[in-house]
Each structure stands twice: as C-alpha cells, then as structure tokens.
Design a protein around this motif. Structure first.
Motif, mmCIF file in Angstrom:
data_model
loop_
_atom_site.group_PDB
_atom_site.id
_atom_site.type_symbol
_atom_site.label_atom_id
_atom_site.label_comp_id
_atom_site.label_asym_id
_atom_site.label_seq_id
_atom_site.Cartn_x
_atom_site.Cartn_y
_atom_site.Cartn_z
ATOM 1 N N LEU A 169 -0.795 -6.773 1.985
ATOM 2 C CA LEU A 169 -1.631 -6.214 3.073
ATOM 3 C C LEU A 169 -3.025 -5.792 2.106
ATOM 4 O O LEU A 169 -2.936 -4.956 1.264
ATOM 5 N N THR A 170 -4.073 -6.327 2.245
ATOM 6 C CA THR A 170 -5.324 -6.158 1.486
ATOM 7 C C THR A 170 -6.497 -5.841 2.087
ATOM 8 O O THR A 170 -6.719 -6.367 3.358
ATOM 9 N N GLU A 250 9.243 -7.010 2.129
ATOM 10 C CA GLU A 250 8.747 -6.292 0.571
ATOM 11 C C GLU A 250 6.964 -6.333 0.842
ATOM 12 O O GLU A 250 6.563 -7.524 0.712
ATOM 13 N N THR A 251 6.627 -5.338 0.931
ATOM 14 C CA THR A 251 4.923 -5.305 1.064
ATOM 15 C C THR A 251 4.430 -4.613 -0.138
ATOM 16 O O THR A 251 4.669 -3.812 -0.797
ATOM 17 N N TRP A 252 3.387 -5.258 -0.517
ATOM 18 C CA TRP A 252 2.404 -5.083 -1.388
ATOM 19 C C TRP A 252 0.974 -4.625 -0.806
ATOM 20 O O TRP A 252 0.452 -5.708 -0.072
ATOM 21 N N ALA A 253 0.502 -3.558 -1.069
ATOM 22 C CA ALA A 253 -1.072 -3.111 -0.170
ATOM 23 C C ALA A 253 -1.644 -2.417 -1.348
ATOM 24 O O ALA A 253 -1.452 -1.866 -2.348
ATOM 25 N N CYS A 254 -3.279 -3.276 -1.266
ATOM 26 C CA CYS A 254 -4.160 -2.733 -2.045
ATOM 27 C C CYS A 254 -5.369 -2.619 -1.257
ATOM 28 O O CYS A 254 -5.809 -3.677 -0.491
ATOM 29 N N GLY A 258 -8.807 4.689 2.807
ATOM 30 C CA GLY A 258 -8.537 4.937 4.109
ATOM 31 C C GLY A 258 -7.546 3.660 4.688
ATOM 32 O O GLY A 258 -6.524 3.965 5.501
ATOM 33 N N PHE A 259 -7.852 2.473 4.305
ATOM 34 C CA PHE A 259 -6.930 1.718 4.549
ATOM 35 C C PHE A 259 -5.479 1.837 4.151
ATOM 36 O O PHE A 259 -4.466 1.747 4.915
ATOM 37 N N LEU A 260 -5.361 2.264 2.928
ATOM 38 C CA LEU A 260 -4.106 2.514 2.230
ATOM 39 C C LEU A 260 -3.392 3.508 3.046
ATOM 40 O O LEU A 260 -2.024 3.817 3.366
ATOM 41 N N GLU A 261 -4.104 4.532 3.439
ATOM 42 C CA GLU A 261 -3.501 5.804 4.094
ATOM 43 C C GLU A 261 -3.038 5.355 5.421
ATOM 44 O O GLU A 261 -1.879 5.842 6.011
ATOM 45 N N GLU A 279 -1.269 -0.141 -4.877
ATOM 46 C CA GLU A 279 -2.340 -0.096 -5.727
ATOM 47 C C GLU A 279 -3.441 0.721 -5.181
ATOM 48 O O GLU A 279 -3.991 0.104 -4.274
ATOM 49 N N ARG A 280 -3.775 1.740 -5.818
ATOM 50 C CA ARG A 280 -5.149 2.396 -5.584
ATOM 51 C C ARG A 280 -6.147 2.031 -6.741
ATOM 52 O O ARG A 280 -5.874 2.343 -7.921
ATOM 53 N N PHE A 281 -7.082 1.534 -6.119
ATOM 54 C CA PHE A 281 -8.130 0.897 -7.089
ATOM 55 C C PHE A 281 -8.853 2.040 -7.994
ATOM 56 O O PHE A 281 -9.032 2.079 -9.321
ATOM 57 N N ALA A 282 -9.422 2.966 -7.102
ATOM 58 C CA ALA A 282 -10.235 4.106 -7.899
ATOM 59 C C ALA A 282 -10.016 5.441 -7.534
ATOM 60 O O ALA A 282 -9.205 5.652 -6.442
ATOM 61 N N LEU A 283 -10.510 6.323 -7.971
ATOM 62 C CA LEU A 283 -10.288 7.903 -7.778
ATOM 63 C C LEU A 283 -10.776 7.956 -6.382
ATOM 64 O O LEU A 283 -12.116 7.929 -6.251
ATOM 65 N N GLU A 284 -10.020 8.516 -5.397
ATOM 66 C CA GLU A 284 -10.711 8.975 -4.216
ATOM 67 C C GLU A 284 -11.107 10.464 -4.354
ATOM 68 O O GLU A 284 -10.472 11.202 -4.612
ATOM 69 N N ARG A 285 -12.258 10.654 -4.078
ATOM 70 C CA ARG A 285 -12.889 12.016 -4.181
ATOM 71 C C ARG A 285 -13.073 12.459 -2.931
ATOM 72 O O ARG A 285 -14.198 13.498 -2.732
#
Length: 374
Positions: A169-170, A250-254, A258-261, A279-285
């Motif tokens: 899921l990307t 078995e799922t991998w999401a990146c 908002g999408f990952l939440e 996998e979270r790419f960047a710091l969520e601020r």
C-alpha cells in the motif's frame, strides 16, 4: 624498500636541517610528520575524490527524469561503502549547497544483486515544494558531483522466504522502497501473490509507470493505481473493494502521514496490526508549537536562534557545529545528546523533554532557550 630507503623517506621533511645525531634527526622528522598540514585523508582525496578515511563518499553518475518532478540519481560509492544492503532500506546523502552540507535520507531503488556487480546505487527523489534539497537533487544536481553518504539502514524489508500473500500500500514517493523490492523479486525470479495498490494524483505523476505496467502484464504483481484527483483517495472502506483479503496479507505501507494514519487505523481496528509494516519517510511536524528559542551548543559556546519547526540538528548545522547524526528521521539513535538546560519538544509526538534527559536532535526542536552538551 630497504631500511636505508625507509629512513630517508621518513626524514625527508627535515632533510635540509643540520643535526649532530641521528636521534635528533628522527625526533625532528617525527614532529614534522605529526604537524604536517595535510592529514592522511587529504592525501587520499588528492589521489581519488571518493577515497576518505573519515566519511563515506560517492560520485553522481547520472540524473534521469522519471516524471516532471522526480528523477533517479545513480551514484558510484567510494571506499568503505557497503554494497550489502536489502531492498527497502535507505541511505543518507549530503550535498554541498551554498557552502553548507545539506542532508536527507532517501530509499534505495537499485537492486542489491546488480549493485554488487555494477558498483553503483540509485535513489529516486521527488521534488517537494518545501524541500530545498529534493528540488536541487531533481533539477540542479550534475553528474560528476561528489556527495557524502551515510550507510544503508532500515528495517522496512521483506523476509526470506517471501510470505504466501503480500500487499503493498503506497502513495506518492512511498513507492520508492517498494520498487526496489519488486525489482529484486523479478531479478531473482521469485514469485508470490503480490497485490500493489498505489495512489498518485494523475497519470503524469506516476513514477516507474512503464515498469509497473510490465510487471503487471508479466504476472509478477496485481496492480491497481488510484488516481486521486479523479478517483478520490483510498479509504478504509475502499480497501475491501480494492483487496478483499487484505486482512490476511502481510502488508508493507509507505507514503504521506495522513495516508499511513488511515492504513494504521484500518489494520488496528481489524485487529491485524501485527501484519502491517510501515515506513515513514519524513518527520511529521503537525504537532509543532510556534515557540522556538536560542539554542546554545555548550562545548563551543556557539548559538542559533530558531523557530519551533527547526530541528536541533538543523540548528547546529546552520551554526557550523559538528553534530552527530544518522538516519535524520528519529530511528537510529545516532544523534542522541544530553540536554543540559531548558526544554525541547519532540516534533513527532509533542512530548517535552527537560534538562538532564538524553534527546534525539533530529526530531526535537527548541521549546524556549536551551543548551545542548555538544
């Protein structure tokens, strides 16, 4: 080389200095060697710009556009860089821009087996509106540029053997670690039941479009592309339509926060969160407060006045302070230092840390004036 030649080479820096004894000449030579302006690393750099005993380096081989705002950057790593990485891992890359080294982390999109044979790695970068470095990498980086590298890291990888059923899921550039996994599967002739659901605004924004279509046609994957401007976003409800058996895969999401939440909430509610790898790419601020402050770097006495969205790591680098770092995303713990005075805020959670605590500078910002033991 015989003993006489070795002695003459060692004494060369003081060959023109008179001395009454050989012992004195050796003492002078030793001092000259120790105080020479060039370090061993400097000599390595003169021989080859990719050789360094102090840091990992690489040279840009090519920059190939993928879409209007993304490009694949192929890099030849120098001495010391391990080519033994796993698909899905990321590297750090530092680029000298306007006299300052700017660092970010990007997923590797190359195939480890081919990397070892060809000696190059690749990352695929999407230029973000707020991303100074990403825009430079996509539009301004030139082949031949020497960059700094951080070793491959990350736990967002496939197990061996592959699960019987897999779901990827990307969204957006979240496709980049997944394409490395898919390329590796294709290269090794591996086969399993793989469903790929990828979200992107329009067909023009789809990275690796031809390659994904070929993988779908060959049967390597079962692909669905959600064009969000016309089809809307993938939701918890639409998951059942797009992949009816997602709960047992078995799922991998990146992708974006908002999408990952949404994905995390769906798997948690279905009581199958143990099947989800994120996998979270960047710091969520999103939880950043407006308050910043003056950051004092205790060992040097240097200071930097920053807002509440600038990380302590960035503040130090802007002030010219040598800061420890690794992934720059709060994962590897390489940037941990002691907070001597004041208060800082974790940009991921909003939690505050006070003096006497050890903090991660890459995910923390000043919550008022503070002093770091660095």
């Amino acid at each position: 080389m015989n003993l006489r030649e070795l002695r003459e080479r060692f004494e060369e820096p003081v060959s023109g200095v008179a001395s009454r004894s050989s012992a004195a000449r050796w003492a002078r030579a030793a001092v000259a060697r120790i105080t020479t302006p060039l370090l061993p690393d400097d000599y390595l750099h003169l021989a080859n710009p990719l050789w360094s005993a102090r840091e990992l380096r690489g040279q840009v081989v090519s920059v190939t556009p993928e879409t209007d705002d993304s490009a694949t950057i192929r890099i030849k790593p120098g001495w010391g860089f391990s080519l033994d990485y796993a698909p899905g891992q990321y590297i750090g890359i530092g680029v000298l821009i306007e006299g300052r080294w700017t660092w970010r982390s990007y997923s590797l999109t190359s195939v480890p087996d081919l990397t070892r044979a060809e000696g190059t790695i690749a990352i695929t970068v999407k230029a973000m509106p707020e991303g100074f470095l990403s825009s430079h990498l996509v539009r301004g980086l030139q082949p031949g540029t020497v960059v700094r590298l951080a070793a491959p890291k990350g736990e967002f990888v496939l197990p061996e053997p592959l699960p019987a059923t897999v779901l990827f899921l990307t969204a957006g550039s979240g496709l980049t670690p997944i394409i490395s996994m898919l390329r590796m599967m294709r290269h090794r002739g591996q086969s399993t039941n793989v469903r790929v659901i990828h979200s992107t605004p329009t067909p023009d924004d789809l990275m690796f479009a031809d390659e994904l279509a070929e993988m779908d046609e060959s049967g390597l994957i079962d692909l669905h592309v959600q064009y969000t401007r016309t089809d809307g976003k993938v939701t918890e409800q639409s998951l059942d339509e797009l992949c009816p058996d997602w709960r047992i895969r078995e799922t991998w999401a990146c992708g974006p926060g908002g999408f990952l939440e949404m994905v995390d909430a769906a798997f948690t509610q279905a009581d199958v969160a143990d099947r989800l790898h994120i996998e979270r790419f960047a710091l969520e601020r999103g939880v950043v407060g407006a308050q910043g402050g003056t950051v004092t770097f205790g060992r040097s006495g240097q200071t930097a006045t920053v807002d509440g969205a600038t990380t302590l790591l960035e503040a130090g680098e802007q002030a010219g302070v040598l800061m420890p770092f690794g992934c720059r995303m709060g994962i590897c713990q390489s940037c941990v230092v002691m907070l001597d005075k004041g208060c800082v805020r974790d940009l991921r959670s909003g939690d505050e840390h006070v003096e006497g605590e050890r903090i991660q500078t890459c995910v923390s910002a000043a919550a008022g004036d503070c002093t770091l033991d660095v």
